[in-house]
Write an enzyme that holds these catalytic residues in place. Sequence first.
Site, short mmCIF file in Angstrom:
data_model
loop_
_atom_site.label_atom_id
_atom_site.label_comp_id
_atom_site.label_asym_id
_atom_site.label_seq_id
_atom_site.Cartn_x
_atom_site.Cartn_y
_atom_site.Cartn_z
N TRP A 81 0.84 -1.21 0.00
CA TRP A 81 0.00 0.00 0.00
C TRP A 81 0.86 1.25 0.00
O TRP A 81 0.57 2.21 -0.71
CB TRP A 81 -0.97 -0.01 1.16
CG TRP A 81 -1.96 -1.13 1.08
CD1 TRP A 81 -2.15 -2.13 2.00
CD2 TRP A 81 -2.91 -1.38 0.02
NE1 TRP A 81 -3.13 -2.97 1.57
CE2 TRP A 81 -3.61 -2.55 0.38
CE3 TRP A 81 -3.21 -0.74 -1.17
CZ2 TRP A 81 -4.62 -3.09 -0.43
CZ3 TRP A 81 -4.21 -1.27 -1.98
CH2 TRP A 81 -4.90 -2.43 -1.61
N ASP A 141 -1.53 6.60 6.41
CA ASP A 141 -2.64 5.71 6.03
C ASP A 141 -2.87 4.75 7.20
O ASP A 141 -2.03 3.90 7.50
CB ASP A 141 -2.23 4.94 4.76
CG ASP A 141 -3.25 3.87 4.34
OD1 ASP A 141 -4.26 3.68 5.05
OD2 ASP A 141 -3.02 3.22 3.30
N LYS A 174 -11.93 -1.76 6.92
CA LYS A 174 -11.13 -2.70 7.70
C LYS A 174 -11.62 -2.72 9.15
O LYS A 174 -11.73 -3.77 9.75
CB LYS A 174 -9.65 -2.31 7.66
CG LYS A 174 -9.10 -2.06 6.27
CD LYS A 174 -8.93 -3.34 5.46
CE LYS A 174 -8.82 -3.10 3.97
NZ LYS A 174 -7.65 -2.38 3.50
C1 PLP Z 1 -7.12 -1.96 2.13
C2 PLP Z 1 -6.08 -0.93 2.20
C3 PLP Z 1 -5.95 0.07 1.21
C4 PLP Z 1 -6.80 0.10 -0.05
O1 PLP Z 1 -8.08 0.44 0.27
P1 PLP Z 1 -9.19 0.67 -0.89
O2 PLP Z 1 -10.30 1.25 -0.10
O3 PLP Z 1 -9.47 -0.66 -1.47
O4 PLP Z 1 -8.62 1.61 -1.87
C5 PLP Z 1 -4.98 1.03 1.39
N1 PLP Z 1 -4.18 1.04 2.47
C6 PLP Z 1 -4.29 0.09 3.43
C7 PLP Z 1 -3.38 0.15 4.61
C8 PLP Z 1 -5.23 -0.91 3.32
O5 PLP Z 1 -5.31 -1.85 4.28
#
Ligand code: PLP
Length: 360
Positions: free
Chosen positions: A101, A171, A195
């Site tokens: 990511w 993030d 998540k």
């Molecule tokens: C799942 C995830 C993403 C991507 O998320 P989307 O909503 O599918 O774009 C980005 N960063 C992290 C840390 C993730 O776990």
Amino acid sequence: MERVYNFSAGPAVLPESVLQQAAAEMMNYQGSGMSVMEMSHRSKTYQKIIDTAQADLRELMGIPDNYKVLFLQGGASQQFAMIPMNLMKNRVADYIITGQWAKKAWQEGGLYGQANAVASSADKTFSYIPDCSDLPISENADYVYICENNTIYGTKFWDLPNTKGKPLVSDVSSCFLSEPVDVTKYGMIYGGVQKNIGPAGVVIAIIREDLITEDVLPGTPTMLRYKIHDDNGSMYNTPPAYGIYICGLVFKWLKEQGGLEAIQAHNVKKAKLLYDFLDSSKLFRGTVEKKDRSLMNVPFVTGDPELDKKFVQAAEAAGLVNLKGHRTVGGMRASIYNAMPYAGVEALVGFMEQFEKNME
Ligand SMILES: *Cc1c(COP(=O)(O)O)cnc(C)c1O
């Protein structure tokens, strides 16, 4: 009603009481005669839903007044572009590469300016967090970027990097609201909610107000400007209204649990049960350096891909589902987010013990 223990990395388990409340309110939300899904986002009833959600989130995280809370769409992945479009005033940013990511965000950043990879743990398949106490931060970097909890690899920044005064952009998709946080250490915190908070389709961005300006890269679409969303209370266009409502229910649930200190204690207890077992097992082992272990995502292997496959299948049949590891790591991964009950981790560890015994 047969529910399984769902160890999916995302979309992921939500609190049962939240799902039940949503079901109870599905046909007639608080006397409105309609579902939240059918409601005008400009109605008083909906305004109260989004305002309450924001107020509860602010209370949970202790978000200072000089930080804005935006409810956005497009997934965490859209932020990989929105961040440089809005924040790269000098067209320079530093990225710390601790997994897929972070790497994707870094590559996207490179479309808009000079995106420097100032540290990486790619050399050991992202199984650790690099030392970030004295990195070569660029003189004119607009921000330093991290992925705080690496969903795929199961690592977590337990110490934030020394950004040498530059705004930290993080993030937190897979560790959102899993522990108390000092928001003032960040320029921006953001995450997709699927998540740990709610249904896919909502992204929450918490941004220090001085970073939200009209001064964006030329050609930045209106919809991708933080300022337009801030000026319009996250209602420049129709927001992901139902998703935000569910997030609001989860915030209430977190407050009922006792807030972020209490949920952290719960998460530590759950993770300890699983990690202690992995450390004592002769069959299974964790794949991450101990000091960098995530409380949310726990990857593990037997060392034999065929046996891993057998384990995942047997677990599935026993109602322990979505334990297959990410395709780039193999093995297994148990995601044990806030809403995973302790009993779920107990059931997993009990199953692993039995599986191991049956091998002897
Ligand atoms: C799942 C995830 C993403 C991507 O998320 P989307 O909503 O599918 O774009 C980005 N960063 C992290 C840390 C993730 O776990």
